[in-house]
Every structure is written in structure tokens, then in C-alpha cells.
Design an enzyme around this catalytic site. Structure first.
Site, PDB file in Angstrom:
ATOM      1  N   SER A 168       0.794  -1.176   0.054  1.00 51.61           N
ATOM      2  CA  SER A 168      -0.036  -0.042   0.099  1.00 51.61           C
ATOM      3  C   SER A 168       0.866   1.278   0.003  1.00 51.61           C
ATOM      4  O   SER A 168       1.590   1.487  -0.745  1.00 51.61           O
ATOM      5  CB  SER A 168      -0.902  -0.100   1.159  1.00 51.61           C
ATOM      6  OG  SER A 168      -1.896   1.008   0.970  1.00 51.61           O
ATOM      7  N   HIS A 209      -8.052  -4.873  -0.837  1.00 52.30           N
ATOM      8  CA  HIS A 209      -6.902  -4.150  -0.515  1.00 52.30           C
ATOM      9  C   HIS A 209      -6.625  -4.693   1.078  1.00 52.30           C
ATOM     10  O   HIS A 209      -7.328  -4.635   1.836  1.00 52.30           O
ATOM     11  CB  HIS A 209      -7.017  -2.584  -0.455  1.00 52.30           C
ATOM     12  CG  HIS A 209      -6.011  -1.884  -0.165  1.00 52.30           C
ATOM     13  ND1 HIS A 209      -5.029  -1.620  -1.155  1.00 52.30           N
ATOM     14  CD2 HIS A 209      -5.536  -1.303   0.986  1.00 52.30           C
ATOM     15  CE1 HIS A 209      -4.012  -0.983  -0.769  1.00 52.30           C
ATOM     16  NE2 HIS A 209      -4.168  -0.510   0.557  1.00 52.30           N
ATOM     17  N   ASP A 247      -9.945  -3.458  -5.430  1.00 54.79           N
ATOM     18  CA  ASP A 247      -8.929  -2.315  -4.530  1.00 54.79           C
ATOM     19  C   ASP A 247      -9.179  -1.190  -5.670  1.00 54.79           C
ATOM     20  O   ASP A 247      -8.779  -1.353  -6.741  1.00 54.79           O
ATOM     21  CB  ASP A 247      -7.635  -3.145  -4.659  1.00 54.79           C
ATOM     22  CG  ASP A 247      -6.657  -2.109  -3.772  1.00 54.79           C
ATOM     23  OD1 ASP A 247      -6.975  -1.120  -3.839  1.00 54.79           O
ATOM     24  OD2 ASP A 247      -5.698  -2.573  -3.846  1.00 54.79           O
TER      25      ASP A 247
END
Ligand SMILES: *[C@@H]1O[C@H](CO)[C@@H](O)[C@H](O)[C@H]1NC(C)=O
Ligand SMILES: *[C@@H]1O[C@H](CO)[C@@H](O)[C@H](O)[C@H]1NC(C)=O
Length: 404
Positions: free
Chosen positions: A190, A374, A344
């Protein structure tokens, strides 16, 4: 009376059910667990919003309380010695394997996720991820506790992870830890994937660094701020655990708490026309495969005032948005692993980066997890353990084992 009580009970149950209910894509395993996890994240997010509105604390500081609840102190086990220390005045958690090694070891410099605002190397989930990486690869792992927004803004996060990486890559430091200079990689998930990609790019231009990275591993990375209305943002606006509104908040908080940037990003009108040339690097009409474009129709970018970009130039900076690098800048990058998840908002960032790297000749392994959302790799222990989390984590470690 009884009827009123029953009606009340019914209404409360309906409200709770409505709140907990999230449409979960059909191909997800363990849909109920994912739904409960999502409800948990949503609750924390709403409570943080309330705390912020009441002026008790900043939204991100309230979110940070989950990080604190998930914290575990550095604990060594039979395979790995774990310590909290500093490299170049930046806090790190260091994992040193205890098993004997025939020769020099491999090493991973890891950057955790959390939107540049939350998270830390000592969260249970990250501690597991980095500990298993160290143990299974017999590798040194440096997990960086870079400073976070809103207290520290871009480029502090980047500079912290960069200076740790640069410090570690010195031959004296590598030899102190018995690390093979030809087998070091950066990795992150991320926002941490964003930092890893930026570090790998900046190292190419840094004449002071003699050791080259062997690889970079980017796990559902955030790679650009330019177009926050990509098909993945539209398709996954309300998917677990990162709704578009939260991603926009993370992006804007990386640079400022000024709500005018957040509002402009929400309507995707934050880039000034002077920067229009950058849109070629995030042009999903060219860069996405047909199956991800689906029935989305490409429209030309909408531009905003130049004032925002003048005040907060960071959002157009390569160190925040590695996808904005030119082909020439991408060409020298090391072997790359990219993981993207279908459900995501950041999916298309990773897909476009993998495609652009491949097009300039960088060797890329791109895994696209069709049944994942995600952050799925965070859910590998305790009551929130998910099979998909283990699958993605094992695959990442396997890739490192074969390629680092
Ligand atoms: C240590 O490594 C062994 C062999 O790889 C493994 O079976 C064991 O679970 C590891 N211990 C911990 C605490 O992770
Ligand atoms: C994006 O790509 C499409 C298709 O090639 C092209 O028509 C359009 O002008 C491009 N837009 C930008 C801003 O680069």
C-alpha cells in the site's frame, strides 16, 4: 408496552444489519468474516470522524489508536532475533535470523502500509509478515518506522525510508550483518509499496550509492495522485477495507490538512492544466488491459486551479507518485514483483506500473488476485485470519525466495 419494545428491537436490528452489511463479491472466500472485518474498519472510521468533528483529536490520530491496540513489543523466537533500534536516526525493527548460514544472507528493507498516516512495524500483522520473511528466507529484514502524517508531511516519510535504505546499503553495514550486497531488495504494501517504488527510482539517480538493489516487491501499491477516478476507483469505491473516500483522505493528508486539497481530489480536479503532459503516464485508455476497462469510457482530464499545485507541489512529485516517471527513468529499475487485487481502488495503479515497466524491458512478475481486496495480506492471524491472506503472503515469500 411489548409491541413498542418489539418494534424498537426490530428497528435497531435492521440498523445494525444495514451498517454491518457490505455487498461482498461472489468469488470471495469467507464472505461473512470479510463483512465483519469491513464493519469493524467502518466503525473505527466513523468513530474517528466523530472524534475529529468534536475537536477531540485529528481523524488520523484517532485511526492510529488501532495501530496502538495491535502493537506488540519486539520479541525474539527460536528462529529470529528481533530488536527495535535506529538506522541513520530513524526507528526500525530489525529481524536477524538465528539459523546458521552457509554464506552471506539475503536482506529485505520493508515499509509498512497505512496511508503515510497510520501503521507501524510493531503491529501484529506486520510483525508476522516480516518475521516469517526473515525466518523462511533466512534473511535480514529491516522494517522501517518512518514518521507519519499529520505530524510529518511529505517528503519526511520518503526521506526516512530513503535514509534507512541508503544507510543499510553501505558495504560496512551490509558486512556487519553478513548480507550479500547482490541480494538486497526493498518491499512494501500500500503506502509502503509507494515508498518502495519511490526509493528504487531515486536510488538509480544517487551517485553516492554503490550497491544496487536486486529487486523491488510492491504489494497493492499506491503509485499516483493524478487520476483518482480510474476504473478501479469507480469499480471499488466502497469495497473492503479501503473505500475511495479514505484513500483520498490518505493522499491529501500526506501533503496537508487543508480541506481544499481533499475536496479537489474528491472531484478529481486537483491537477493544473500546466501539468497536463503528466497524464500520458496514467492514461488508462492506453495502459489498462481490456478486461479492466470493461465498459468505462475514457474522458479527457478535468483541470483545477494552479494554486493548489503551487502550495502543495508534493502531489506531482515523483517521490510521491512514482508512476509519473518517464520511460527513461523507469528503464534501469531492478527485477520487480507487483501484486494487485481486483477489488481494490489501487488496482489500476499497480497494473499500469507493471505494464509500463515491462514495456521498457524491466523483468516483472505481476500477480493479479481476482478474489482479493486491498490489504488482504494483513489478515493472517487471530480472529481476522483469512485464507486469502495466507495465500497472498505465501506467494510473496515464495517469489522472494526464488528471485532474491
Ligand atoms: C521456526 O522455523 C521452523 C522451521 O522452518 C518452523 O517450523 C517454526 O514454526 C518456526 N518457529 C516460529 C516461532 O516461527
Ligand atoms: C489517452 O489515450 C487516448 C487513447 O490513445 C488518447 O486519445 C488521449 O488523447 C490520451 N489522453 C491523454 C491525456 O494523454
Amino acid at each position: 408496552d411489548m409491541g413498542a419494545k418489539l418494534l424498537c428491537l426490530f428497528l435497531v436490528s435492521a440498523l445494525v444489519a444495514y451498517y454491518v452489511y457490505t455487498p461482498i463479491p461472489e468469488d470471495f472466500e469467507e464472505p461473512w468474516k470479510v463483512m465483519l472485518i469491513t464493519a469493524g474498519f467502518r466503525t473505527v472510521s466513523h468513530l474517528s470522524e466523530v472524534a475529529d468533528q468534536l475537536g477531540l483529536m485529528h481523524y488520523m490520530e484517532a485511526l492510529m489508536l488501532i495501530t496502538a491496540a495491535e502493537y506488540i513489543a519486539p520479541t525474539s523466537d527460536e528462529n529470529v532475533t528481533v530488536t527495535d533500534t535506529e538506522f541513520s536516526n530513524v526507528a526500525i525493527r530489525l529481524y536477524l535470523p538465528r539459523k546458521p548460514s552457509d554464506g552471506l544472507r539475503r536482506a529485505v528493507v520493508y515499509f509498512h502500509g497505512g496511508g503515510w498516516c497510520v501503521g507501524q512495524a510493531g503491529m501484529k500483522s506486520y510483525d508476522r509478515l516480516t518475521r516469517w520473511t526473515s525466518s523462511r528466507l533466512n534473511a535480514v529484514v529491516v522494517s522501517v518506522n518512518y514518521r507519519l502524517a499529520p505530524k510529518y508531511r511529505f517528503p519526511v516519510q520518503f526521506e526516512d525510508v530513503y535514509s534507512v535504505t541508503k544507510f543499510f546499503l553501505q558495504s560496512s553495514v551490509l558486512s556487519q550483518y553478513g548480507v550479500d550486497p547482490d541480494r538486497v531488495c526493498v518491499a512494501g504494501d500500500s503506502a509502503g509499496g509507494n515508498l518502495a517504488a519511490a526509493v528504487a527510482q531515486q536510488l538509480l539517480e544517487d551517485s553516492e550509492v554503490k550497491t544496487k538493489l536486486k529487486a523491488q516487491a510492491l504489494l497493492y501499491p499506491a503509485l499516483q495522485t493524478l487520476d483518482l477516478n480510474l476504473p478501479s476507483y469507480q469499480d471499488n469505491e466502497n469495497k473492503p477495507i479501503l473505500p475511495k473516500s479514505l484513500m483520498v483522505k490518505f493522499w491529501s493528508e500526506y501533503f496537508t490538512s487543508d480541506s481544499s486539497l481533499r475536496e479537489a481530489m474528491t472531484s478529481n480536479r486537483h491537477v493544473p492544466v500546466e501539468s497536463s503532459h503528466l497524464f500520458q503516464f496514467v492514461n488508462w485508455s492506453n495502459l489498462l488491459p481490456e478486461e479492466l476497462k470493461k465498459d468505462h469510457v475514457y474522458t479527457s482530464p478535468a483541470y483545477g486551479s494552479s494554486e493548489l499545485a503551487q502550495k502543495y507541489p508534493g502531489f506531482l512529485d515523483l517521490r510521491a507518485a512514482p508512476l509519473l516517471a518517464s520511460d527513461a527513468q523507469l528503464r534501469g529499475l531492478p527485477l520487480t514483483y507487483v501484486l494487485t487485487c481486483e477489488h481494490d481502488v489501487l488496482r489500476d495503479d499497480g497494473v499500469m506500473y507493471a505494464g509500463r515497466l515491462r514495456a521498457v524491458g524491466v523483468p516483472v512478475t505481476h500477480d493479479h488476485a481476482k478474489d482479493a481486496f486491498h490489504g488482504a495480506m494483513m489478515f493472517v492471524s487471530g480472529p481476522t485470519e483469512l485464507a486469502v491472506g495466507h495465500r497472498l503472503l505465501n506467494r510473496y515469500i515464495e517469489w522472494l525466495n526464488e528471485n532474491l
